[in-house]
Scaffold this motif. Structure first.
Motif, short mmCIF file in Angstrom:
data_model
loop_
_atom_site.label_atom_id
_atom_site.label_comp_id
_atom_site.label_asym_id
_atom_site.label_seq_id
_atom_site.Cartn_x
_atom_site.Cartn_y
_atom_site.Cartn_z
N TYR A 77 0.69 -1.22 0.14
CA TYR A 77 -0.03 -0.16 -0.56
C TYR A 77 1.00 1.31 0.31
O TYR A 77 0.26 2.61 -0.82
CB TYR A 77 -0.88 -0.21 1.11
N GLU A 78 1.97 0.88 0.93
CA GLU A 78 2.68 2.21 0.66
C GLU A 78 3.59 2.68 -0.21
O GLU A 78 3.80 3.81 -1.06
CB GLU A 78 4.02 2.24 1.81
N ASP A 79 3.41 2.09 -1.21
CA ASP A 79 4.19 1.77 -2.91
C ASP A 79 3.39 2.44 -3.18
O ASP A 79 4.06 3.79 -4.07
CB ASP A 79 4.39 0.53 -2.99
N ALA A 80 1.78 1.95 -3.48
CA ALA A 80 0.99 2.82 -3.99
C ALA A 80 0.14 3.78 -3.82
O ALA A 80 -0.09 4.22 -5.18
CB ALA A 80 0.07 1.45 -3.99
N ALA A 81 -0.09 3.91 -2.82
CA ALA A 81 -0.48 5.30 -2.62
C ALA A 81 -0.24 6.28 -3.12
O ALA A 81 -0.91 7.03 -3.62
CB ALA A 81 -1.33 4.67 -1.47
N PRO A 82 0.78 6.78 -3.37
CA PRO A 82 1.15 8.09 -3.62
C PRO A 82 1.32 8.03 -5.35
O PRO A 82 1.24 9.41 -6.03
CB PRO A 82 3.15 8.30 -3.18
N TRP A 83 1.23 6.16 -6.20
CA TRP A 83 0.81 7.23 -6.91
C TRP A 83 -0.61 6.32 -7.64
O TRP A 83 -0.40 6.38 -8.97
CB TRP A 83 2.18 5.77 -7.89
N ALA A 84 -1.49 6.57 -6.88
CA ALA A 84 -2.79 6.46 -7.27
C ALA A 84 -3.49 6.77 -8.25
O ALA A 84 -3.83 6.02 -9.51
CB ALA A 84 -3.49 6.70 -6.30
N SER A 85 -3.26 8.74 -8.95
CA SER A 85 -3.51 9.17 -9.34
C SER A 85 -2.85 8.96 -10.82
O SER A 85 -3.71 8.15 -11.47
CB SER A 85 -3.57 10.58 -9.48
N ALA A 86 -1.89 8.81 -10.66
CA ALA A 86 -0.95 8.37 -12.23
C ALA A 86 -1.35 6.56 -13.06
O ALA A 86 -1.20 6.55 -13.52
CB ALA A 86 0.43 8.23 -11.53
N ILE A 87 -1.56 5.75 -11.67
CA ILE A 87 -2.00 4.19 -12.16
C ILE A 87 -3.62 4.61 -12.86
O ILE A 87 -3.38 3.84 -13.86
CB ILE A 87 -2.22 3.51 -10.43
N ALA A 88 -3.97 4.98 -12.53
CA ALA A 88 -5.63 5.41 -12.53
C ALA A 88 -5.82 6.14 -14.01
O ALA A 88 -6.43 5.29 -15.20
CB ALA A 88 -6.43 6.05 -11.72
N THR A 89 -4.69 6.35 -14.00
CA THR A 89 -5.11 7.47 -15.98
C THR A 89 -3.95 6.82 -16.66
O THR A 89 -4.66 6.33 -17.59
CB THR A 89 -4.08 8.77 -16.02
N ALA A 90 -2.78 6.10 -16.41
CA ALA A 90 -1.97 5.39 -17.30
C ALA A 90 -3.37 3.86 -17.60
O ALA A 90 -3.32 3.25 -18.76
CB ALA A 90 -0.67 4.93 -16.29
N THR A 91 -4.38 3.26 -16.57
CA THR A 91 -4.74 2.05 -16.67
C THR A 91 -6.01 2.72 -17.93
O THR A 91 -6.51 1.89 -18.81
CB THR A 91 -4.99 1.52 -15.46
N ALA A 92 -6.53 3.97 -17.59
CA ALA A 92 -7.72 4.11 -18.64
C ALA A 92 -7.25 4.78 -19.94
O ALA A 92 -7.89 3.78 -20.17
CB ALA A 92 -8.25 5.51 -17.48
#
Length: 410
Positions: A58-73
């Protein structure tokens, strides 16, 4: 982003009290997002691998949440060139999120990336590829190479002699990148003639240090494809009964692509091969290509096509998979076939990215017959060019190719 948020709530609706209206259940990392990242992202996003940051906790992923959402969308991540939606086939090696998974990640990011109940988290993924059932030969670079620190992406080709005294057939391979943090992809080619070997030796001799520069292509006429690999891929087994011939007494060329985003490290990569003395169906890599490219400058969307016909003396060809290829101006690619008067989609690339390439095998192989035609159409954005761009192997040239792993029957 608003459009994505409207869609993403739909698969997460649960019944609510009151007037019976549904309300959106907010997804959490541990219950909903972690399984998606573990299955589709962690093989590259882990310490020591090619991605620049891990996604294991979670500590890895949370700061990148918005970027992950954009890249996957936008389907730029996970990296996979072909459309795997089923509209134009599906592929064994697909790194592809379905719409519900993309929606879940989007809703999680929009809600502020909640952690959720850690006791419901899946186990942290482990990475221990099964590898081959046996190793009959290892292709070794034969040296440790230090990539060129002056370029962002170093494409280097090395001539390797497998030392075969008799023909053999590759039926499976397993790539062992020496430095997974920087090996972006590799391709092994056969040099089947003295002329091809001499051309490679000349290129090697013209440059100081080991190997020679080979951006986009190995720059040797008639070099024949044997192995292709990209980050996160494990051992690859060719379809049962098929194999690619390695000819006795001939050399190979190994093309390495090094990306220095994570730093520059000495590398000595190897390829384990499973070989057979013979196979029922010898496979070949044949291509359909538009080599007569003339791309006008300052065009946001320019397309060119080429059509070929399967010779009528061939009874049938079975297409097991393909590798599409363009250079940096490519945006889309589509391959179709006219099979007995009906159009079939063979491959659809909706968002080409030169830096993410690979071979993909169909979940259901496709059979064509003699007399059928195949058409390739490639689209380009030439807004950054001031002159006409043509076919070529250089950095500023372009290509339009689909390489097919295929068997044929006459």
């Amino acid at each position: 982003m608003k459009r994505v948020e409207t869609v993403i709530a739909l698969p997460l609706l649960v019944a609510a009290g009151g007037c019976g209206e549904p309300s959106a259940r907010i997804p959490t990392y541990h219950e909903d997002v972690a399984p998606i990242l573990a299955a589709n992202c962690a093989s590259c996003h882990r310490p020591g691998a090619i991605a620049s940051f891990p996604l294991l906790t979670y500590e890895d992923a949370a700061p990148w949440a918005s970027a992950i959402a954009t890249a996957t969308a936008q389907r730029t991540m996970p990296p996979f060139s072909m459309d795997n939606s089923g509209a134009c086939n599906t592929f064994v090696e697909a790194r592809w999120l379905d719409d519900a998974e993309i929606a879940t990640i989007g809703a999680w990011a929009a809600a502020g990336a909640p952690a959720g109940d850690a006791t419901k988290a899946p186990p942290e993924p482990t990475f221990s590829p099964a590898g081959l059932d046996r190793v009959d030969m290892t292709i070794d670079m034969g040296l440790t190479y230090h990539p060129n620190e002056q370029v962002e992406d170093d494409y280097r080709c090395f001539i390797i002699d497998p030392g075969l005294t008799e023909d053999r057939f590759i039926t499976a391979f397993d790539v062992k990148p020496g430095e997974a943090r920087q090996v972006h992809h590799l391709t092994l080619f056969a040099l089947d003639s003295p002329d091809a070997e001499e051309a490679a030796a000349t290129l090697d001799a013209e440059e100081p240090g080991p190997g020679y520069t080979c951006y986009g292509d190995v720059r040797v006429p008639d070099a024949r494809w044997l192995v292709g690999w990209g980050p996160g891929e494990s051992a690859l087994f060719f379809p049962e009964g098929t194999g690619l011939r390695m000819k006795a007494g001939h050399k190979t060329v190994l093309q390495m692509h090094y990306n220095k985003e994570n730093g520059v490290f000495p590398d000595r990569s190897t390829i384990d091969l499973r070989l057979a003395e013979s196979v029922p169906h010898e496979a070949v890599i044949n291509r359909i290509a538009d080599t007569d490219l003339r791309l006008p400058p300052r065009q946001p969307a320019h397309s060119e096509s080429e059509e070929v016909t399967i010779p009528p003396y061939i009874d049938s060809v079975t297409l097991w998979g393909l590798w599409p290829h363009m250079h940096t101006m490519g945006t889309k690619l589509r391959v179709t076939a006219n099979h007995r008067g009906e159009e079939m989609c063979l491959a659809q690339v909706n968002r080409w990215n030169f830096h993410w390439q690979g071979f993909s095998h169909y979940t259901k192989p496709i059979t064509l017959t003699g007399g059928d035609s195949m058409r390739i159409t490639c689209s380009y954005d030439t807004m950054g060019r001031d002159t006409v761009t043509t076919w070529g192997e250089g950095t500023y040239d372009e290509m339009c190719i689909a390489f097919f792993f295929m068997t044929e029957q006459e």
